[in-house]
Write a protein that holds these residues in place. Structure first.
Motif, short mmCIF file in Angstrom:
data_model
loop_
_atom_site.label_atom_id
_atom_site.label_comp_id
_atom_site.label_asym_id
_atom_site.label_seq_id
_atom_site.Cartn_x
_atom_site.Cartn_y
_atom_site.Cartn_z
N MET A 1 -66.95 4.63 46.39
CA MET A 1 -65.89 3.65 46.09
C MET A 1 -64.64 3.96 46.92
N THR A 2 -64.09 2.93 47.59
CA THR A 2 -62.88 3.16 48.41
C THR A 2 -61.69 3.36 47.48
N PRO A 3 -60.93 4.43 47.68
CA PRO A 3 -59.78 4.65 46.80
C PRO A 3 -58.74 3.55 46.95
N LEU A 4 -57.99 3.29 45.88
CA LEU A 4 -56.86 2.35 45.98
C LEU A 4 -55.66 3.07 46.59
N LEU A 5 -55.53 4.34 46.25
CA LEU A 5 -54.38 5.12 46.71
C LEU A 5 -54.84 6.52 47.08
N THR A 6 -54.34 7.00 48.21
CA THR A 6 -54.62 8.38 48.61
C THR A 6 -53.31 9.00 49.09
N THR A 7 -53.02 10.22 48.67
CA THR A 7 -51.91 10.94 49.31
C THR A 7 -52.50 12.18 49.97
N ARG A 8 -51.93 12.49 51.16
CA ARG A 8 -52.43 13.66 51.89
C ARG A 8 -51.28 14.62 52.16
N ASP A 9 -51.42 15.81 51.65
CA ASP A 9 -50.45 16.88 51.86
C ASP A 9 -49.02 16.39 51.63
N LEU A 10 -48.84 15.65 50.54
CA LEU A 10 -47.53 15.03 50.26
C LEU A 10 -46.56 16.09 49.74
N ARG A 11 -45.37 16.08 50.34
CA ARG A 11 -44.35 17.09 49.98
C ARG A 11 -42.99 16.45 49.79
N LYS A 12 -42.24 16.97 48.81
CA LYS A 12 -40.83 16.60 48.67
C LYS A 12 -40.04 17.86 48.32
N GLY A 16 -34.20 24.23 48.71
CA GLY A 16 -35.30 25.19 48.73
C GLY A 16 -36.37 24.92 47.68
N LEU A 17 -36.14 23.90 46.84
CA LEU A 17 -37.07 23.65 45.74
C LEU A 17 -38.19 22.72 46.19
N ARG A 18 -39.44 23.17 46.03
CA ARG A 18 -40.58 22.33 46.40
C ARG A 18 -41.02 21.52 45.18
N ALA A 19 -40.40 20.34 45.00
CA ALA A 19 -40.69 19.54 43.80
C ALA A 19 -42.12 19.03 43.84
N VAL A 20 -42.56 18.57 45.03
CA VAL A 20 -43.97 18.20 45.26
C VAL A 20 -44.42 18.98 46.48
N ASP A 21 -45.50 19.74 46.31
CA ASP A 21 -45.77 20.82 47.26
C ASP A 21 -47.19 20.73 47.84
N GLY A 22 -47.43 19.64 48.59
CA GLY A 22 -48.74 19.53 49.24
C GLY A 22 -49.79 18.92 48.34
N VAL A 23 -49.53 17.67 47.90
CA VAL A 23 -50.44 17.04 46.94
C VAL A 23 -51.43 16.12 47.66
N VAL A 54 -38.34 7.46 46.16
CA VAL A 54 -37.98 8.70 46.84
C VAL A 54 -38.85 8.77 48.08
N MET A 55 -38.26 9.18 49.22
CA MET A 55 -39.06 9.28 50.45
C MET A 55 -39.51 10.73 50.63
N PRO A 56 -40.73 10.94 51.14
CA PRO A 56 -41.27 12.29 51.22
C PRO A 56 -40.65 13.12 52.34
N SER A 57 -40.71 14.45 52.18
CA SER A 57 -40.32 15.36 53.27
C SER A 57 -41.40 15.35 54.34
N SER A 58 -42.66 15.28 53.91
CA SER A 58 -43.79 15.16 54.84
C SER A 58 -45.01 14.72 54.07
N GLY A 59 -46.05 14.37 54.82
CA GLY A 59 -47.30 13.92 54.19
C GLY A 59 -47.49 12.42 54.36
N THR A 60 -48.59 11.92 53.82
CA THR A 60 -48.99 10.53 54.04
C THR A 60 -49.38 9.89 52.72
N ILE A 61 -49.05 8.60 52.60
CA ILE A 61 -49.45 7.82 51.43
C ILE A 61 -50.20 6.58 51.95
N ILE A 62 -51.45 6.44 51.52
CA ILE A 62 -52.27 5.30 51.93
C ILE A 62 -52.53 4.45 50.69
#
Ligand code: ATP
Length: 240
Positions: A1-12, A16-23, A54-62
């Motif tokens: 099944m094709t995912p509706l949403l995928t995040t790759r290595d998403l970071r915020k 110095g605080l890694r609120a979202v750390d490579g999801v 909120v915009m990410p520090s790095s990573g991808t949202i599909i």
């Protein structure tokens, strides 16, 4: 099944605080997916990244095959991502009807007629049980009804993905039961991603659960998988 949403290595990062750390996260179409985890785990930040508040520090949202990482929030709404957040955001001095009509008008791009707008507003109010309160000022509604009104505001946008951040917080037991029925009904034609602290709601509603801790995914699985996961028990469930 094709995912509706995928995040790759998403970071915020906040300083110095890694609120979202490579999801790396996958949401399947049609599922009810709950995100749980202790306070400060990064749940709200994660869904804020998905909807573009909120915009990410790095990573991808599909989303549905498209890279939406750099899209502003209003464009994501047009793509079918609607959300309600922890803090009630209804306009107290507007009627319930106008609260629902307003975000619809903002996103109408195809010149839909007034009659269609009216039908969409009333449909969303009916689904959430608020049709009888259409003309009431939102500020005069009970807290529970205000939360439902927020869901109606999201539903009126006919989302493919509805994100709910702690929707049952502050609701009575009766209201929670009604809310669970509503989410099941919504999930007939949309995908639901919800952050929820009430474990009865999570276990009763979710097809799959993601557990976050310290910005990372600690575990993922069905409610049965999560209940049986010792690491989750130690890090989270055991401390409830
Ligand atoms: P809760 O269950 O309490 O809502 P949560 O899992 O949703 O928690 P977040 O609200 O995403 O967690 O917060 C994750 C971390 O990021 C926390 O340490 C929080 O203090 C921090 N944080 C969140 N937003 C900001 C911000 N705008 N600026 C600085 N730090 C932030």
């Amino acid at each position: 099944m094709t995912p509706l949403l995928t995040t790759r290595d998403l970071r915020k990062n906040y300083g110095g605080l890694r609120a979202v750390d490579g999801v790396d996260f996958t949401l399947l179409p049609g599922e009810i997916h709950a995100i749980i985890g202790p306070n400060g785990a990064g749940k709200t930040t994660f869904v804020s990244l998905v909807c573009g508040r909120v915009m990410p520090s790095s990573g991808t949202i599909i989303f549905d095959g498209d890279d939406i990482t750099d899209l502003p929030a209003y464009r994501r709404v047009r793509q079918g991502i609607a959300y309600t957040f922890q803090i009630t955001s209804v306009f107290a001095h507007l009627s319930a009807y106008d609260n629902v009509a307003l975000p619809m008008q903002r996103t109408l791009t195809d010149g839909r007629s007034r009659a269609k707008l009216h039908a969409g507003v009333m449909n969303a109010l009916e689904r959430t049980g608020l049709a009888g309160r259409a003309n009431s000022l939102a500020g005069t509604l009970s807290y529970g009804h205000q939360r439902l009104l927020e869901v109606a505001m999201g539903l009126a946008l006919k989302p493919r993905l509805l994100i709910l951040d702690e929707p049952t917080q502050g609701l009575s037991d009766g209201e929670i039961a009604g809310f669970m029925d509503l989410v099941r009904e919504i999930a007939q034609d949309a995908t639901v991603l919800l952050i929820e602290h009430n474990m009865q709601v999570v276990m009763g509603l979710a097809d799959r659960i993601t557990v976050m801790n310290a910005g990372r995914i600690l575990a993922e699985g069905t409610p049965a998988d999560i209940r049986a996961n010792d690491e989750v028990q130690r890090a989270y469930l055991g401390t409830e």
